[in-house]
Design a protein around this motif. Structure first.
Motif, PDB file in Angstrom:
ATOM      1  N   ARG A  15       0.813  -1.220   0.000  1.00 54.45           N
ATOM      2  CA  ARG A  15       0.000   0.000   0.000  1.00 54.45           C
ATOM      3  C   ARG A  15       0.849   1.274   0.000  1.00 54.45           C
ATOM      4  O   ARG A  15       0.561   2.221  -0.728  1.00 54.45           O
ATOM      5  CB  ARG A  15      -0.944  -0.002   1.204  1.00 54.45           C
ATOM      6  N   ASP A  16       1.885   1.335   0.828  1.00 53.26           N
ATOM      7  CA  ASP A  16       2.690   2.554   0.962  1.00 53.26           C
ATOM      8  C   ASP A  16       4.063   2.422   0.317  1.00 53.26           C
ATOM      9  O   ASP A  16       4.986   3.177   0.655  1.00 53.26           O
ATOM     10  CB  ASP A  16       2.842   2.901   2.447  1.00 53.26           C
ATOM     11  N   ALA A  17       4.218   1.481  -0.602  1.00 49.85           N
ATOM     12  CA  ALA A  17       5.535   1.189  -1.160  1.00 49.85           C
ATOM     13  C   ALA A  17       6.180   2.396  -1.834  1.00 49.85           C
ATOM     14  O   ALA A  17       7.393   2.612  -1.729  1.00 49.85           O
ATOM     15  CB  ALA A  17       5.439   0.029  -2.144  1.00 49.85           C
ATOM     16  N   LEU A  18       5.393   3.215  -2.513  1.00 50.78           N
ATOM     17  CA  LEU A  18       5.969   4.361  -3.228  1.00 50.78           C
ATOM     18  C   LEU A  18       6.474   5.450  -2.281  1.00 50.78           C
ATOM     19  O   LEU A  18       7.320   6.257  -2.667  1.00 50.78           O
ATOM     20  CB  LEU A  18       4.942   4.963  -4.191  1.00 50.78           C
ATOM     21  N   ASP A  19       5.976   5.479  -1.062  1.00 51.91           N
ATOM     22  CA  ASP A  19       6.360   6.529  -0.126  1.00 51.91           C
ATOM     23  C   ASP A  19       7.859   6.539   0.140  1.00 51.91           C
ATOM     24  O   ASP A  19       8.455   7.593   0.375  1.00 51.91           O
ATOM     25  CB  ASP A  19       5.610   6.369   1.203  1.00 51.91           C
ATOM     26  N   ALA A  20       8.478   5.358   0.124  1.00 51.40           N
ATOM     27  CA  ALA A  20       9.903   5.245   0.437  1.00 51.40           C
ATOM     28  C   ALA A  20      10.768   5.111  -0.810  1.00 51.40           C
ATOM     29  O   ALA A  20      11.939   4.752  -0.715  1.00 51.40           O
ATOM     30  CB  ALA A  20      10.133   4.041   1.355  1.00 51.40           C
ATOM     31  N   PRO A  26      11.731   7.453  -3.763  1.00 56.66           N
ATOM     32  CA  PRO A  26      11.709   8.714  -4.515  1.00 56.66           C
ATOM     33  C   PRO A  26      12.089   8.556  -5.984  1.00 56.66           C
ATOM     34  O   PRO A  26      11.555   9.282  -6.835  1.00 56.66           O
ATOM     35  CB  PRO A  26      12.715   9.592  -3.764  1.00 56.66           C
ATOM     36  N   LEU A  27      12.986   7.632  -6.300  1.00 59.31           N
ATOM     37  CA  LEU A  27      13.362   7.455  -7.701  1.00 59.31           C
ATOM     38  C   LEU A  27      12.189   6.886  -8.510  1.00 59.31           C
ATOM     39  O   LEU A  27      11.971   7.288  -9.659  1.00 59.31           O
ATOM     40  CB  LEU A  27      14.576   6.541  -7.813  1.00 59.31           C
ATOM     41  N   ASP A  28      11.448   5.975  -7.912  1.00 59.93           N
ATOM     42  CA  ASP A  28      10.284   5.433  -8.616  1.00 59.93           C
ATOM     43  C   ASP A  28       9.227   6.508  -8.827  1.00 59.93           C
ATOM     44  O   ASP A  28       8.609   6.600  -9.899  1.00 59.93           O
ATOM     45  CB  ASP A  28       9.693   4.265  -7.832  1.00 59.93           C
ATOM     46  N   ARG A  32      17.788   0.966 -10.595  1.00 57.39           N
ATOM     47  CA  ARG A  32      17.825   1.318  -9.178  1.00 57.39           C
ATOM     48  C   ARG A  32      18.336   0.122  -8.386  1.00 57.39           C
ATOM     49  O   ARG A  32      17.848  -0.998  -8.545  1.00 57.39           O
ATOM     50  CB  ARG A  32      16.423   1.724  -8.694  1.00 57.39           C
ATOM     51  N   GLU A  33      19.312   0.374  -7.543  1.00 51.35           N
ATOM     52  CA  GLU A  33      19.844  -0.701  -6.715  1.00 51.35           C
ATOM     53  C   GLU A  33      18.788  -1.144  -5.695  1.00 51.35           C
ATOM     54  O   GLU A  33      17.930  -0.358  -5.296  1.00 51.35           O
ATOM     55  CB  GLU A  33      21.104  -0.246  -5.992  1.00 51.35           C
ATOM     56  N   PRO A  34      18.835  -2.416  -5.267  1.00 48.23           N
ATOM     57  CA  PRO A  34      17.825  -2.906  -4.324  1.00 48.23           C
ATOM     58  C   PRO A  34      17.890  -2.194  -2.988  1.00 48.23           C
ATOM     59  O   PRO A  34      18.972  -1.953  -2.447  1.00 48.23           O
ATOM     60  CB  PRO A  34      18.152  -4.398  -4.185  1.00 48.23           C
ATOM     61  N   ARG A  35      16.733  -1.839  -2.475  1.00 51.27           N
ATOM     62  CA  ARG A  35      16.623  -1.273  -1.144  1.00 51.27           C
ATOM     63  C   ARG A  35      16.550  -2.399  -0.117  1.00 51.27           C
ATOM     64  O   ARG A  35      16.480  -3.569  -0.477  1.00 51.27           O
ATOM     65  CB  ARG A  35      15.368  -0.392  -1.044  1.00 51.27           C
ATOM     66  N   GLU A  36      16.544  -2.028   1.151  1.00 51.38           N
ATOM     67  CA  GLU A  36      16.423  -3.027   2.206  1.00 51.38           C
ATOM     68  C   GLU A  36      15.142  -3.837   2.001  1.00 51.38           C
ATOM     69  O   GLU A  36      14.064  -3.288   1.780  1.00 51.38           O
ATOM     70  CB  GLU A  36      16.379  -2.342   3.573  1.00 51.38           C
ATOM     71  N   GLY A  37      15.288  -5.148   2.044  1.00 55.28           N
ATOM     72  CA  GLY A  37      14.149  -6.027   1.836  1.00 55.28           C
ATOM     73  C   GLY A  37      13.943  -6.437   0.387  1.00 55.28           C
ATOM     74  O   GLY A  37      13.094  -7.284   0.104  1.00 55.28           O
ATOM     75  N   GLU A  38      14.695  -5.845  -0.545  1.00 56.92           N
ATOM     76  CA  GLU A  38      14.619  -6.208  -1.959  1.00 56.92           C
ATOM     77  C   GLU A  38      15.813  -7.079  -2.335  1.00 56.92           C
ATOM     78  O   GLU A  38      16.924  -6.853  -1.848  1.00 56.92           O
ATOM     79  CB  GLU A  38      14.589  -4.965  -2.843  1.00 56.92           C
ATOM     80  N   ARG A  39      15.591  -8.022  -3.220  1.00 57.77           N
ATOM     81  CA  ARG A  39      16.666  -8.951  -3.598  1.00 57.77           C
ATOM     82  C   ARG A  39      17.422  -8.529  -4.845  1.00 57.77           C
ATOM     83  O   ARG A  39      18.602  -8.862  -5.009  1.00 57.77           O
ATOM     84  CB  ARG A  39      16.088 -10.349  -3.831  1.00 57.77           C
ATOM     85  N   PHE A  40      16.753  -7.816  -5.739  1.00 56.25           N
ATOM     86  CA  PHE A  40      17.315  -7.601  -7.065  1.00 56.25           C
ATOM     87  C   PHE A  40      17.320  -6.124  -7.451  1.00 56.25           C
ATOM     88  O   PHE A  40      16.548  -5.325  -6.926  1.00 56.25           O
ATOM     89  CB  PHE A  40      16.507  -8.373  -8.124  1.00 56.25           C
ATOM     90  N   ARG A  41      18.175  -5.809  -8.418  1.00 56.77           N
ATOM     91  CA  ARG A  41      18.165  -4.477  -9.007  1.00 56.77           C
ATOM     92  C   ARG A  41      16.873  -4.287  -9.796  1.00 56.77           C
ATOM     93  O   ARG A  41      16.335  -5.225 -10.389  1.00 56.77           O
ATOM     94  CB  ARG A  41      19.379  -4.306  -9.919  1.00 56.77           C
ATOM     95  N   GLN A  42      16.370  -3.070  -9.791  1.00 53.24           N
ATOM     96  CA  GLN A  42      15.093  -2.743 -10.424  1.00 53.24           C
ATOM     97  C   GLN A  42      15.338  -1.949 -11.705  1.00 53.24           C
ATOM     98  O   GLN A  42      16.144  -1.007 -11.714  1.00 53.24           O
ATOM     99  CB  GLN A  42      14.231  -1.906  -9.481  1.00 53.24           C
ATOM    100  N   GLY A  43      14.630  -2.318 -12.769  1.00 47.86           N
ATOM    101  CA  GLY A  43      14.778  -1.625 -14.039  1.00 47.86           C
ATOM    102  C   GLY A  43      13.519  -0.850 -14.412  1.00 47.86           C
ATOM    103  O   GLY A  43      12.408  -1.259 -14.094  1.00 47.86           O
TER     104      GLY A  43
END
Length: 213
Positions: A27-32, A34-36, A194-205
């Motif tokens: 639900r609040d994923a975009l809040d943290a 900023p690049l997305d 975007r490099e993975p944030r805490e709790g993410e496993r992979f780089r995001q494209g």
């Protein structure tokens, strides 16, 4: 009646089963992120400057990105394969339109959309089927319309299957997806890793593309 391909049914069933939990977790994923938010804002600005129809979020899930695009000033609606997800989206955002549908067979006229956001929605598609999705995106977009794609990136590795928490998914080299989109009639506008944030496993494209004339 044409039988639903097995991967589509498996994806819809899997998201139906976890829809409430998924909606709560994301639900609040975009809040943290900023690049997305910046990438979505750039897409929205480009969409507002191009004359055409509405924008669609394809694979909208519980509707959080659709609502964010609405807040950015877009005329937007959502489409998802999961009926339960669509019901949740309608309940959460009653002022927005949500429909059940498949991204590779949209009930939309040619050139009827001004923009498409596919935010982690082609990730469950078997690699050999992805070109047909780009063809469908190109069909329903107006010339000059924009497509924003969000996905898990595989770096120097080829397309790679991984154990997504909901159902089987794939990580893609960003160059491979860009080439596939170009073959369907898209021109690349920009890209971001975007490099993975805490709790993410992979780089995001992220790939931002424009349909040719």
């Amino acid at each position: 009646m044409t039988e639903t391909p097995s991967h589509r049914k498996a994806t819809a069933d899997a998201y139906d089963a976890v829809s409430v939990l998924y909606a709560e977790v994301t639900r609040d994923a975009l809040d943290a992120q900023p690049l997305d938010r910046a990438v979505l804002a750039a897409f929205a600005e480009l969409a507002r400057t191009n004359e055409g129809g509405p924008v669609a979020e394809l694979g909208c899930g519980p509707g959080r990105v659709t609502a964010h695009l609405r807040d950015l000033g877009l005329d937007v609606f959502g489409v998802d394969l999961s009926p339960v997800m669509v019901d949740l989206a309608r309940e959460t955002y009653p002022d927005l339109r949500f429909e059940v549908g498949s991204m590779d067979a949209l009930s939309l006229a040619d050139g009827s959309l001004n923009g498409i956001v596919s935010w982690y929605s082609v990730i469950h598609t078997p690699p050999q089927d992805v070109p047909s999705y780009f063809d469908e995106f190109c069909r329903v977009l107006t010339p000059g319309g924009h497509l924003l794609l969000g996905f898990f990136e595989s770096g120097d590795d080829p397309v790679t299957e991984f154990d997504h928490k909901v159902v089987t998914a794939y990580r893609w080299p960003i160059d491979d997806l860009a080439k596939m989109a170009a073959e369907a009639g898209f021109a690349e506008v920009g890209r971001m890793l975007r490099e993975p944030r805490e709790g993410e496993r992979f780089r995001q494209g992220r790939l931002l593309m424009r349909r040719g004339s």
